[in-house]
Design an enzyme around this catalytic site. Structure first.
Site, PDB file in Angstrom:
ATOM      1  N   ILE A   3       0.809  -1.223   0.000  1.00 32.43           N
ATOM      2  CA  ILE A   3       0.000   0.000   0.000  1.00 32.43           C
ATOM      3  C   ILE A   3       0.842   1.272   0.000  1.00 32.43           C
ATOM      4  O   ILE A   3       0.299   2.365  -0.090  1.00 32.43           O
ATOM      5  CB  ILE A   3      -0.993   0.024   1.184  1.00 32.43           C
ATOM      6  CG1 ILE A   3      -0.270  -0.120   2.517  1.00 32.43           C
ATOM      7  CG2 ILE A   3      -2.058  -1.048   0.999  1.00 32.43           C
ATOM      8  CD1 ILE A   3      -1.178   0.022   3.734  1.00 32.43           C
ATOM      9  N   GLY A   4       2.166   1.133   0.102  1.00 33.11           N
ATOM     10  CA  GLY A   4       3.002   2.323   0.092  1.00 33.11           C
ATOM     11  C   GLY A   4       4.475   1.983   0.103  1.00 33.11           C
ATOM     12  O   GLY A   4       4.873   0.840   0.334  1.00 33.11           O
ATOM     13  N   GLU A   5       5.278   3.011  -0.160  1.00 32.67           N
ATOM     14  CA  GLU A   5       6.718   2.837  -0.169  1.00 32.67           C
ATOM     15  C   GLU A   5       7.351   4.158   0.223  1.00 32.67           C
ATOM     16  O   GLU A   5       6.894   5.227  -0.171  1.00 32.67           O
ATOM     17  CB  GLU A   5       7.192   2.409  -1.560  1.00 32.67           C
ATOM     18  CG  GLU A   5       8.609   1.952  -1.584  1.00 32.67           C
ATOM     19  CD  GLU A   5       8.911   1.093  -2.808  1.00 32.67           C
ATOM     20  OE1 GLU A   5      10.090   0.736  -2.949  1.00 32.67           O
ATOM     21  OE2 GLU A   5       7.999   0.776  -3.589  1.00 32.67           O
ATOM     22  N   GLY A   6       8.398   4.077   1.031  1.00 29.40           N
ATOM     23  CA  GLY A   6       9.099   5.277   1.466  1.00 29.40           C
ATOM     24  C   GLY A   6      10.594   5.048   1.412  1.00 29.40           C
ATOM     25  O   GLY A   6      11.067   4.025   0.916  1.00 29.40           O
ATOM     26  N   GLY A   7      11.333   6.002   1.947  1.00 27.66           N
ATOM     27  CA  GLY A   7      12.779   5.946   1.904  1.00 27.66           C
ATOM     28  C   GLY A   7      13.374   4.773   2.654  1.00 27.66           C
ATOM     29  O   GLY A   7      14.459   4.306   2.324  1.00 27.66           O
ATOM     30  N   GLY A   9      11.558   1.806   3.435  1.00 28.82           N
ATOM     31  CA  GLY A   9      10.973   0.500   3.155  1.00 28.82           C
ATOM     32  C   GLY A   9       9.605   0.577   2.533  1.00 28.82           C
ATOM     33  O   GLY A   9       9.159   1.627   2.090  1.00 28.82           O
ATOM     34  N   VAL A  11       5.344  -0.543   2.751  1.00 28.10           N
ATOM     35  CA  VAL A  11       4.247  -0.740   3.694  1.00 28.10           C
ATOM     36  C   VAL A  11       3.215  -1.644   3.036  1.00 28.10           C
ATOM     37  O   VAL A  11       2.826  -1.433   1.884  1.00 28.10           O
ATOM     38  CB  VAL A  11       3.596   0.611   4.101  1.00 28.10           C
ATOM     39  CG1 VAL A  11       2.488   0.369   5.116  1.00 28.10           C
ATOM     40  CG2 VAL A  11       4.644   1.564   4.661  1.00 28.10           C
ATOM     41  N   ASP A 120      10.184  14.573  10.074  1.00 30.98           N
ATOM     42  CA  ASP A 120       9.853  14.488   8.647  1.00 30.98           C
ATOM     43  C   ASP A 120       8.364  14.704   8.444  1.00 30.98           C
ATOM     44  O   ASP A 120       7.718  13.997   7.667  1.00 30.98           O
ATOM     45  CB  ASP A 120      10.289  13.141   8.066  1.00 30.98           C
ATOM     46  CG  ASP A 120      10.307  13.146   6.528  1.00 30.98           C
ATOM     47  OD1 ASP A 120      10.425  14.243   5.929  1.00 30.98           O
ATOM     48  OD2 ASP A 120      10.210  12.062   5.933  1.00 30.98           O
TER      49      ASP A 120
END
Length: 190
Positions: A3-7, A9, A11, A120
C-alpha cells in the site's frame, strides 16, 4: 498487498489473525538491513512511536525481525494522504485546513510530551480518514526518523550534522544539521 513505499521501506496491508483486524506492516528495505545505522534508526522508530498513544497518531503495535526482514506493525488508517487531498482540492477551506492542522498539532503535542520529535512532517505523512459521523480525522504517520530529544550523549544517531528529512518542510536548523527540537515539527506543520 503493498500500500506504500518510502525511503526506508515498503508498507503492506495485513491482517492480525488473532485479533481479527487489519494493520499496516512496514518492512525495512532489504538494501538497508545490513546498514547498522538504518537498522538502529528503524528500531528506534518502533520503540519511540509505540509510546505515543493519541487519536491523531497511528498506533504502533509490534516490531520484530523474521528471516532477515525487519518489520513494524502499526494501525492501518483507511484514509488518504493529505498531499493527495491538497493536490486535488487546493486551496482547502480555511475551517477545514485549521481543523486538520489542529489535529496534527494535537498528535505532535502528544509525541513532544514524551520527548519525541517527528523530523519528517509533511503532507505525505498525514493521513486523513473519516469517522462514522463523517468528520475528518487526521493521523500523523511514519515516525521513521523520529528522534528522542533526551537521548544518550555519544549515540551515533544523534551526532550533529546528520540531516534527515524532506528539505521542503525542514526548519533552517534541521537543514544545517544542527540539533532540533519540537519547534522543528511546528515549523514543518506551518
Amino acid at each position: 498487498k503493498r500500500i506504500g513505499e518510502g525511503g526506508m521501506g515498503r508498507v503492506y496491508l495485513g491482517e492480525h489473525v488473532k485479533m481479527n483486524r487489519q494493520c499496516a506492516i512496514k518492512v525495512m528495505s532489504p538494501a538497508l538491513v545490513n546498514d547498522h545505522e538504518s537498522a538502529a534508526r528503524f528500531a528506534r522508530e518502533a520503540s519511540s512511536a509505540a509510546r505515543i498513544i493519541h487519536p491523531n497518531v497511528a498506533a504502533v503495535f509490534d516490531y520484530g525481525e523474521s528471516e532477515g526482514l525487519i518489520y513494524l506493525v502499526m494501525e492501518y488508517v483507511e484514509g488518504e494522504a493529505l498531499s493527495r487531498i491538497i493536490a486535488r482540492e487546493a486551496p482547502l477551506a480555511v475551517d477545514r485546513a485549521l481543523d486538520i492542522a489542529r489535529q496534527v498539532a494535537d498528535g505532535l503535542g502528544a509525541a513532544h510530551e514524551l520527548g519525541i520529535i517527528h523530523r519528517d512532517l509533511k503532507p505525505d505523512n498525514i493521513l486523513v480518514s473519516r469517522s462514522r459521523a463523517g468528520r475528518e480525522i487526521a493521523k500523523v504517520v511514519d515516525f521513521g526518523i523520529a528522534k528522542a530529544m533526551q537521548e544518550n550523549v555519544g549515540d551515533a544517531l544523534t551526532r550533529t550534522g546528520l540531516v534527515i528529512g524532506t528539505p521542503e518542510f525542514m526548519s533552517p536548523e534541521q537543514l544545517l544539521g544542527d540539533p532540533v527540537d519540537a519547534r522543528s515539527d511546528l515549523y514543518a506543520l506551518g
